[in-house]
Design an enzyme around this catalytic site. Structure first.
Site, PDB file in Angstrom:
ATOM      1  N   LYS A 168      77.060  89.607 -11.472  1.00 43.83           N
ATOM      2  CA  LYS A 168      77.529  89.996 -12.807  1.00 43.83           C
ATOM      3  C   LYS A 168      76.926  91.321 -13.271  1.00 43.83           C
ATOM      4  O   LYS A 168      77.279  92.372 -12.739  1.00 43.83           O
ATOM      5  CB  LYS A 168      77.215  88.873 -13.800  1.00 43.83           C
ATOM      6  CG  LYS A 168      77.954  87.578 -13.547  1.00 43.83           C
ATOM      7  CD  LYS A 168      79.369  87.604 -14.044  1.00 43.83           C
ATOM      8  CE  LYS A 168      80.017  86.238 -13.967  1.00 43.83           C
ATOM      9  NZ  LYS A 168      81.414  86.228 -14.401  1.00 43.83           N
ATOM     10  N   THR A 219      80.070  90.161   7.801  1.00 40.61           N
ATOM     11  CA  THR A 219      80.327  91.529   8.255  1.00 40.61           C
ATOM     12  C   THR A 219      79.604  92.557   7.398  1.00 40.61           C
ATOM     13  O   THR A 219      78.906  93.437   7.906  1.00 40.61           O
ATOM     14  CB  THR A 219      81.833  91.826   8.245  1.00 40.61           C
ATOM     15  OG1 THR A 219      82.493  90.931   9.146  1.00 40.61           O
ATOM     16  CG2 THR A 219      82.113  93.261   8.671  1.00 40.61           C
ATOM     17  N   PHE A 277      78.632  75.479 -13.372  1.00 41.22           N
ATOM     18  CA  PHE A 277      79.577  76.338 -12.652  1.00 41.22           C
ATOM     19  C   PHE A 277      78.765  77.225 -11.712  1.00 41.22           C
ATOM     20  O   PHE A 277      77.935  78.020 -12.157  1.00 41.22           O
ATOM     21  CB  PHE A 277      80.398  77.213 -13.593  1.00 41.22           C
ATOM     22  CG  PHE A 277      81.416  78.058 -12.866  1.00 41.22           C
ATOM     23  CD1 PHE A 277      82.687  77.571 -12.634  1.00 41.22           C
ATOM     24  CD2 PHE A 277      81.090  79.316 -12.379  1.00 41.22           C
ATOM     25  CE1 PHE A 277      83.623  78.334 -11.929  1.00 41.22           C
ATOM     26  CE2 PHE A 277      82.008  80.074 -11.691  1.00 41.22           C
ATOM     27  CZ  PHE A 277      83.285  79.584 -11.462  1.00 41.22           C
ATOM     28  N   ASP A 316      70.217  79.658 -10.639  1.00 38.66           N
ATOM     29  CA  ASP A 316      71.440  80.468 -10.588  1.00 38.66           C
ATOM     30  C   ASP A 316      71.474  81.366 -11.823  1.00 38.66           C
ATOM     31  O   ASP A 316      71.865  80.940 -12.909  1.00 38.66           O
ATOM     32  CB  ASP A 316      72.653  79.542 -10.536  1.00 38.66           C
ATOM     33  CG  ASP A 316      73.986  80.283 -10.566  1.00 38.66           C
ATOM     34  OD1 ASP A 316      73.981  81.523 -10.768  1.00 38.66           O
ATOM     35  OD2 ASP A 316      75.030  79.631 -10.415  1.00 38.66           O
TER      36      ASP A 316
END
Length: 454
Positions: free
Chosen positions: A312, A336, A172, A281
């Site tokens: 997290k 942005t 994931f 990750d």
């Protein structure tokens, strides 16, 4: 506990919420943020639960930690919120020093460059983009040509490249288009959404206890590594070379699947041999829950990963990366906001508390206590639970069936303990870094009471 969870007030508020968003299918209950404290969450009905899931593993110090409340009252945060800077073009004058302190305090060993992002998904997405940029720069031998620029505007080669990213079964990595193409944990995440035709390899499925299955587990990891090499070779032959490999230290959402340091060392070696970026990750594992600030520290790699992404428990999203992956031109890794400076200040406050209060040591202590208890439970009730596993408090145990998983988690919630689930039938524990052994005892006693009565 005053009511079942969700109670009548939560149910009423969920219905009200649904009138605005319609997207409430995953809402468990509504919380009373002001009255939640430490390891305990209070819901809208006044129920007080020991929270071992902590907002999908994103609360580093529990609820209303005094240091974070003090940091939130810093006038600088108010200034950032009142006039939020676009950090890629007009950063605040204090921002470079803030990033420098973070690099000095928490950067993975050997990495000294930091890119802040808003969330874990966009951290992974932009790390991948940066890997593509570097891969093409090396392949081309320099900067983009006029043909590259013009063809890219038509989504055509050579400016639009055929590169791919290799991920793993059960992974994931997020829900944006590229990251969703790398995600293989649950079909509900992917169904009806177009996907990039990128390869994925099997991730080891280890047998437990580890010390009794060393030969089988090594064979399983070698099987997966062989498949990685085969896929990379096939992709190159097909003209879709693997520019990056992305992997979680522990496949969390997919079912809390682990691999050994041997597996990750060999995976990094394969990447180095073929010129693919090695992206780790650490969105779920970064910030201490495994007992290491970065989970990959336990692998003893010969050199740092090319990228380490996070979010997290570190409040802000972002990634550390090697200098050779410099994107060279402005506006290539850009949006942005380029993160939120107020969240970066909170991240610094979190890391200061982790170091001051020795929370990595506490996490290892509490995690050992929790793991020992889970192992005892599976010995006493092997027909119900098995495969206790984990690092630090980042732990899990399998239930015999998905129905049993739902029954145990739901009953525990009504008894005042909030437990997460993952994979097909696993219970996962993701407490805050302030979780202590006596909290583990509460969890274990509750689980045994439930399992005994099944």
């Amino acid at each position: 506990m005053k009511t079942e969870v969700p109670g009548p007030k939560s149910k009423e508020l969920i219905q009200k919420f649904a009138q605005s968003t319609l997207n409430v299918g995953a809402v468990n209950f509504l919380i009373d943020s002001q009255n939640s404290l430490g390891n305990y969450v209070v819901d809208a009905d006044g129920n007080r639960l020991l929270d071992t899931f902590c907002q999908i593993s994103s609360l580093p110090l529990g609820y209303n930690h005094p240091d974070l409340l003090a940091a939130a009252r810093d006038p600088s945060i108010a200034n950032f919120m009142a006039a939020r800077p676009t950090l890629g073009m007009f950063p605040n004058m204090d921002y470079p020093a803030l990033l420098e302190r973070l690099v000095q305090n928490v950067a993975p060993k050997g990495l000294k460059h930091l890119q802040i992002m808003m969330c874990g998904t966009c951290s992974n997405e932009n790390a991948i983009k940066q890997a593509f940029i570097r891969y093409r720069h090396k392949e081309r031998g320099g900067n983009p040509t006029e043909e590259d620029y013009s063809s890219s505007m038509l989504n055509q080669p050579p400016g639009t490249t055929p590169y791919s990213v290799l991920s793993f079964e059960g992974a994931f990595h997020g829900r944006t288009f590229a990251c969703l193409s790398l995600t293989h944990s649950k079909p509900i995440h992917k169904v009806d959404i177009p996907a990039l035709d990128w390869p994925f390899a099997p991730f080891p499925r280890l047998k437990y206890p580890l010390n009794e299955n060393e030969a089988e587990n090594r064979a399983e990891e070698d099987r997966c590594l062989t498949k990685v090499s085969e896929i990379i070779s096939e992709q190159r032959t097909d003209g879709r070379p693997v520019a990056a490999v992305i992997v979680e230290p522990i496949q969390a959402e997919g079912g809390d699947f682990h691999a050994s340091p041997y597996f990750f060392k060999r995976l990094q070696q394969i990447c180095k041999e073929v010129g693919s970026a090695f992206i780790v990750d650490e969105v779920q594992t970064g910030g201490g829950p495994t007992g290491y600030f970065w989970a990959h520290e336990s692998w003893d790699l010969p050199e740092p990963p090319d990228f380490v992404t996070f979010s997290k428990k570190l409040i802000s999203g972002g990634y550390f990366f090697k200098e050779e992956f410099d994107p060279v031109f402005g506006a290539r890794i850009f949006n942005t906001w380029m993160g939120d400076p107020s969240k970066v200040m909170m991240m610094e406050a979190v890391t200061n508390v982790i170091q001051r209060d020795s929370l990595l040591e506490l996490t290892r202590e509490a995690g050992t206590h929790l793991m020992n208890g889970l192992e005892d439970l599976q010995k006493k009730y092997p027909q119900c639970v098995s495969n206790a596993r984990g690092a630090g408090t980042f732990t899990a145990i399998d239930c015999a069936t998905p129905a049993m998983q739902a029954k145990i988690a739901g009953t525990a919630r009504n008894k005042g303990v909030l437990i997460g689930t993952c994979g097909n039938s696993s219970l996962r524990f993701r407490p805050a870094l302030i979780f202590q052994p006596h909290h583990a005892d509460i969890v274990l006693d509750t689980l045994e009471e439930i399992i005994r009565d099944l």
